[in-house]
Each structure stands twice: as C-alpha cells, then as structure tokens.
Design an enzyme around this catalytic site. Sequence first.
Site, short mmCIF file in Angstrom:
data_model
loop_
_atom_site.label_atom_id
_atom_site.label_comp_id
_atom_site.label_asym_id
_atom_site.label_seq_id
_atom_site.Cartn_x
_atom_site.Cartn_y
_atom_site.Cartn_z
N CYS A 47 76.91 53.57 71.47
CA CYS A 47 76.94 52.34 72.25
C CYS A 47 76.31 52.49 73.63
O CYS A 47 75.96 51.50 74.26
CB CYS A 47 78.39 51.86 72.40
N ASN A 89 80.61 43.73 68.21
CA ASN A 89 80.01 44.91 68.85
C ASN A 89 78.77 45.32 68.07
O ASN A 89 78.87 45.84 66.96
CB ASN A 89 81.04 46.05 68.87
N HIS A 107 78.94 46.76 78.13
CA HIS A 107 78.88 46.91 76.69
C HIS A 107 79.93 46.01 76.06
O HIS A 107 81.07 45.95 76.52
CB HIS A 107 79.12 48.37 76.30
#
Length: 329
Positions: free
Chosen positions: A113, A285, A255
Amino acid sequence: MNAAISATARYLPEGVLSNLDLERMLDTNDEWIRSRTGISERRILRDPKKATSYMCGEVASQLLRKRGLAAEELELIIVATMTPDMMFPSTACLVQDIIGAKNAWAFDINAACSGFLYALNTASQFIKAGTHKNVMVIGGDKMSSIIDYTDRSTAILFGDGAGGVILEAAESEGFGVLDARMYSDGTNGKDHLLMKGGGSLHPATHDTVDQHLHYIYQDGRMVFKSAVTSMADVAAEIMERNGLTSDDVSWLVPHQANQRIISATAERMGIDESKVISNVGRYGNTTAGTIPICLSELDDGGHLEHGSNLVLVSFGAGYTWGGVYVKWQ
C-alpha cells in the site's frame, strides 16, 4: 529543480461489488461492513483476461493525452504494484509495450500500500538530478485476484483500481515534491500482513492452494494500530520539517485503507475532516492505487490550486510507510 506533477489520471473498472453482494457470499451484512470500514462498494475487474497491466495501461494512455505527450517522449515508467500480471517481466514493461513508450526504461516497485509513495519519491530523484525530463509513475492493483472470498475479514476491504501521474521539472523553485520520508519495519511487520504462497519459499503446489496460501492474510487489529500511529507520526514529521501547521495543509491525502484509519489519522494530526479526501466508501482499498486515484479526483474536481499544500501518507505490508509533501504548481 524539484519534480512536479504535471498530469493525473485514474482507472476504476466498471464492475461493482457491493456490500449487499457480499451478504450473499459471506456471513456479514451491509451495516456491519460500513460501521467497521466505511466501505459500501468496491470496483472489480471481472474480465479474467485482463489484469493489473490493463488498468495501468489505461491510466498511462490517459496521462499522455492529458499532458499532450507522445509515448516516445517518456524516459522512465515506474509501476507500484503487489499484484503484477506475472512474476516477470515487470508490469511496467507490459505498460511500456501497451502505450508504445519505446524510449523509456521501466521497472516495478513492490511496497504494497506504500508502493505509490515509494515510487513517487524514487521517480522524483531522476527529475531533481536533471537526468530525466518526463517520468510516469503509476500505482495499481487487481486485489480481487488474491482475495479469499470466504474470508470476511479481508474480502470486505479490497477493490481493484489504478492511478498515476507524470512528473516533470517544476516551473519555479519552491513547488513540486518538496520533501519525503520513507520507512520500513520488517521485524514487526512481516507476520501481520502477507501472502505466503507463490514465492520461492512456498511455490505453488496442491498443498499451498488447499491451504489458501495464495490469498492475502491480515491481522486486522495489529495492522490498524500500526497504520494509525505510523501515518500520523510521519505526517507530523513532514509538517514539522517544513514548518507547516494544520491550517497550512490544504489537503491530507491518506492511503484509503478504511474510514476508521483515515479518521483516526486526521484526528491525531489535528486536521479537519473537510481537508481530508476519502473515497474508500466507493472503491475500497485499491492498495498502491489509492493515493494516485485520490490525486486524480482532486485534480479533476478543481480542488488543487497553485500553491496548495498536500501531505500524502501511506502504510502497507512490510511494514512500509511514508509521507510526501507536495506544493501544487
């Protein structure tokens, strides 16, 4: 001269996987998912013949059109991904082929990520050194390819998508990528967020497939705690290093792991939620895709003005985390 973002783009697949869809697949419900993650739906690349390179290729083509560049003018392509089409060649090389960027060299970065920020920081060095004029940075993941849709702890979180930017030299001093801090912690991170199967330690066998080792595993509680602390700390460090107060920050671009992490990070930083972009409710996500997708939405929405102060923060498997300060030109 600093590297500045001269174009942004994003690609989200048309397929939608809603919480109601997941209710029919798992022991879960819409209210439970939204209360814990803030996610209502996520995008899925359903065509089995299309993978991460397809989404990144779509982003790359948009970037060239938006900036008015010919593919031959690109000198470097960096793709951040943890779901490459295959172990090798790199997804970046596949994107190079898709758009015909015959003069660019290309490579991938895998920092999960945090991958886009790692790639953005890496790419900016080539601009700053004066060795490259046009660099493309893309973050994208087809997370649906490594999700166990019998595991509600991970199936509800992730979606597919990609985003990217073009970097060029800033038009004047004091703009562009002004600061970056990157961190890793393999000691504490290696056991809490991982995919065991498919590498040289656990190559594909009947046993690894039967044991679901080719799907993502996450210790949600440990990751949540580490993510909030790490993203808030690196954001505070970036702000302190550059003399920024919460009032000076135009946008916090975090994020998009889940809404609770985003809100907790903003609260710890003392930044009002009105200055925090969140699209996790619509996309879930998308791993390396989250931050560039957010940047593209802000850009297309007219929310980025000359002199806007952006603080980009991320946290991912490894552990990896980082922060980048961008002054929009």
